[in-house]
Design a protein around this motif. Structure first.
Motif, short mmCIF file in Angstrom:
data_model
loop_
_atom_site.label_atom_id
_atom_site.label_comp_id
_atom_site.label_asym_id
_atom_site.label_seq_id
_atom_site.Cartn_x
_atom_site.Cartn_y
_atom_site.Cartn_z
N MET A 6 -14.24 -38.85 -14.86
CA MET A 6 -13.18 -37.88 -14.50
C MET A 6 -12.84 -37.04 -15.72
SD MET A 6 -9.37 -38.71 -13.02
CE MET A 6 -8.20 -37.38 -12.76
N ASN A 7 -12.80 -35.73 -15.55
CA ASN A 7 -12.46 -34.84 -16.65
C ASN A 7 -11.00 -35.00 -17.03
OD1 ASN A 7 -15.04 -33.98 -16.28
ND2 ASN A 7 -14.52 -31.97 -15.48
N GLN A 8 -10.70 -34.86 -18.31
CA GLN A 8 -9.32 -35.06 -18.75
C GLN A 8 -9.09 -34.25 -20.01
OE1 GLN A 8 -9.08 -39.24 -19.53
NE2 GLN A 8 -10.73 -39.23 -21.01
N LEU A 9 -7.80 -33.93 -20.25
CA LEU A 9 -7.45 -33.32 -21.51
C LEU A 9 -7.66 -34.36 -22.61
CD1 LEU A 9 -4.22 -31.31 -20.65
CD2 LEU A 9 -6.46 -30.40 -21.21
N SER A 10 -8.18 -33.93 -23.71
CA SER A 10 -8.49 -34.85 -24.79
C SER A 10 -7.22 -35.52 -25.30
CB SER A 10 -9.18 -34.11 -25.93
OG SER A 10 -9.35 -34.97 -27.03
N THR A 11 -7.29 -36.83 -25.55
CA THR A 11 -6.20 -37.56 -26.18
C THR A 11 -6.54 -37.85 -27.64
OG1 THR A 11 -7.12 -39.65 -25.37
CG2 THR A 11 -5.41 -38.59 -24.02
N TYR A 12 -7.42 -37.05 -28.21
CA TYR A 12 -7.80 -37.21 -29.60
C TYR A 12 -6.54 -37.11 -30.47
CZ TYR A 12 -10.91 -36.96 -33.63
OH TYR A 12 -11.58 -37.24 -34.80
N PRO A 13 -6.42 -37.95 -31.51
CA PRO A 13 -5.15 -38.05 -32.24
C PRO A 13 -4.81 -36.87 -33.15
CG PRO A 13 -6.79 -39.52 -33.20
CD PRO A 13 -7.39 -38.98 -31.93
N ILE A 14 -5.65 -35.86 -33.20
CA ILE A 14 -5.36 -34.68 -34.01
C ILE A 14 -5.21 -33.49 -33.07
CG2 ILE A 14 -6.23 -33.09 -35.78
CD1 ILE A 14 -7.69 -35.46 -37.02
N GLY A 15 -4.17 -32.70 -33.29
CA GLY A 15 -3.97 -31.50 -32.50
C GLY A 15 -3.16 -31.72 -31.25
N THR A 16 -2.99 -30.63 -30.50
CA THR A 16 -2.23 -30.63 -29.25
C THR A 16 -3.18 -30.32 -28.11
OG1 THR A 16 -0.26 -29.82 -30.41
CG2 THR A 16 -0.32 -29.54 -28.01
N SER A 17 -3.15 -31.14 -27.05
CA SER A 17 -4.06 -30.95 -25.93
C SER A 17 -3.98 -29.52 -25.40
CB SER A 17 -3.72 -31.93 -24.81
OG SER A 17 -4.03 -33.25 -25.19
N GLY A 18 -5.15 -28.91 -25.23
CA GLY A 18 -5.23 -27.56 -24.68
C GLY A 18 -5.06 -26.46 -25.69
N LYS A 19 -4.84 -26.81 -26.97
CA LYS A 19 -4.64 -25.81 -28.02
C LYS A 19 -5.69 -25.99 -29.11
CE LYS A 19 -1.23 -24.09 -31.35
NZ LYS A 19 0.13 -24.29 -31.92
N PRO A 20 -6.49 -24.96 -29.39
CA PRO A 20 -7.52 -25.09 -30.44
C PRO A 20 -6.90 -25.41 -31.80
CG PRO A 20 -7.91 -23.13 -29.10
CD PRO A 20 -6.55 -23.65 -28.73
N TRP A 21 -7.68 -26.10 -32.61
CA TRP A 21 -7.21 -26.42 -33.95
C TRP A 21 -7.07 -25.17 -34.81
CZ3 TRP A 21 -10.70 -31.07 -35.83
CH2 TRP A 21 -10.39 -32.21 -35.06
N GLY A 22 -6.12 -25.23 -35.70
CA GLY A 22 -6.00 -24.26 -36.78
C GLY A 22 -6.33 -24.92 -38.10
N ALA A 23 -6.00 -24.26 -39.18
CA ALA A 23 -6.33 -24.77 -40.51
C ALA A 23 -5.67 -26.11 -40.78
CB ALA A 23 -5.93 -23.75 -41.57
N ALA A 24 -4.45 -26.32 -40.28
CA ALA A 24 -3.73 -27.57 -40.54
C ALA A 24 -4.43 -28.75 -39.87
CB ALA A 24 -2.29 -27.45 -40.04
N GLU A 25 -4.90 -28.54 -38.66
CA GLU A 25 -5.58 -29.62 -37.95
C GLU A 25 -6.94 -29.94 -38.59
OE1 GLU A 25 -2.52 -28.00 -35.36
OE2 GLU A 25 -4.19 -27.02 -36.40
N VAL A 26 -7.66 -28.90 -39.03
CA VAL A 26 -8.93 -29.13 -39.72
C VAL A 26 -8.68 -29.91 -41.01
CG1 VAL A 26 -10.85 -28.03 -40.93
CG2 VAL A 26 -10.09 -27.13 -38.72
N ALA A 27 -7.63 -29.55 -41.74
CA ALA A 27 -7.30 -30.26 -42.98
C ALA A 27 -6.93 -31.71 -42.69
CB ALA A 27 -6.17 -29.56 -43.70
N GLN A 28 -6.21 -31.96 -41.60
CA GLN A 28 -5.85 -33.33 -41.22
C GLN A 28 -7.10 -34.13 -40.88
OE1 GLN A 28 -3.15 -33.54 -37.89
NE2 GLN A 28 -3.15 -35.79 -37.86
N TRP A 29 -8.00 -33.52 -40.12
CA TRP A 29 -9.27 -34.18 -39.78
C TRP A 29 -10.08 -34.48 -41.05
CZ3 TRP A 29 -14.15 -32.31 -40.84
CH2 TRP A 29 -15.21 -33.04 -40.30
#
Length: 303
Positions: free
Chosen positions: A1-24
């Motif tokens: 079943m398709n789902q919004l990602s629950t990956y622990p970095i970022g906000t579901s449905g919103k592409p990463w910006g520089a802050a999220e890349v730095a966190q990763w």
């Protein structure tokens, strides 16, 4: 079943910006050593190969020299082959398979074929057992003009004067369970899209260029590798990795920007070993890579 990602970095449905890349990036810590595992082997081969440094990658305080090994006495009258490994740094048998080919198998082609081997395209990712590079970019979607990946850009530049010389290019990869447990969810989170699960192929398979699949070439490699490890079968939908299976253990892909398409070679393939199976071992995975390379080269030489 398709789902919004629950990956622990970022906000579901919103592409990463520089802050999220730095966190990763902050979570990616070295767990093995390019210099010890790869460069030391390359240095031991300098007597038998022309070793070239074709670029240097700088990521933060980390510097990595990129190496290519070329047949001595390159003969313009002989066919030329390119073998690449470690485009995805976490795919261990691709790197070790390229090194094993250099140390154990390549001499069989002396005087028959010119060889150019790039054992580890992505050293930063190799050290961190990671698919992406420092910038959270997948190098194996980045073999394009104005590449966003330093690793891909360096190899493109190096191969540019040679790209029309190659008749065959074999790119060594793995498909792992972490493709689905880590890397696919991370990609969905990074891109702000829905995570779509996809079954991991169980066994060895090949990815051919849909525009020039060369079925006999792919079949010859599959026939050789089946004696080392088992070949993946299609899932219940007739697919491998979400793509319809074109032949036993082979899928034809139209994905752009992959390393296997970096030259104009007529015979190209991407290998995919499955190292997480209880029915195989790390040694069998490395052996499958070297057998695939030799079978591909032998096929081309027999034409």
């Amino acid at each position: 079943m398709n789902q919004l990602s629950t990956y622990p970095i970022g906000t579901s449905g919103k592409p990463w910006g520089a802050a999220e890349v730095a966190q990763w990036r902050a979570q990616q810590q070295p767990s093995r050593h390019y210099q010890e595992d790869v460069v030391s082997v390359i240095e031991s081969l300098q007597t038998d190969w022309d070793v070239t440094t074709y670029g240097e990658i700088q990521y933060g305080d980390d510097y990595f020299t990129l190496y290519a090994l070329q047949s001595k006495d390159w003969d313009p009258d002989l066919p030329c082959a390119l073998i690449t490994g470690g485009v995805h740094g976490y795919e261990t048998s691709g790197v070790l398979g390229a090194l094993r080919f250099l140390t154990h198998d390549a001499n069989a082609y002396t005087g028959r074929m010119n060889l150019l081997v790039i054992p580890c395209v992505s050293p930063w990712a190799y050290e961190r057992i990671q698919r992406w590079n420092y910038d959270a970019v997948d190098p194996n979607r980045s073999f394009i003009e104005s590449s966003p990946a330093q690793e891909a850009a360096a190899l493109i530049h190096f191969l540019k004067p040679l790209k029309t010389q190659f008749i065959v290019h074999i790119d060594l990869h793995e498909t792992t369970d972490t493709d689905e447990s880590e890397f696919a969810p991370a990609k969905a989170a990074r891109d702000g899209v829905v995570f779509e699960p996809c079954p991991i192929p169980d066994g060895f398979y090949l990815v051919a260029n849909a525009a020039k699949p060369v079925p006999d070439f792919q079949a010859a490699i599959i026939a050789a590798v089946q004696h080392v490890t088992y070949i993946a079968v299609a899932d219940e939908n007739g697919c491998l990795d979400g793509t319809p299976m074109a032949a036993r253990g082979v899928l034809n892909s139209s994905v752009q920007g992959v390393c296997a398409d970096v030259t104009n070679a007529a015979y190209t393939t991407t290998t995919e070993v499955y190292p997480d199976s209880p029915m195989t071992t790390p040694e069998q995975c490395i052996k499958a890579q070297t057998v695939a390379v030799c079978a591909g080269l032998d096929f081309v030489l027999s034409r």
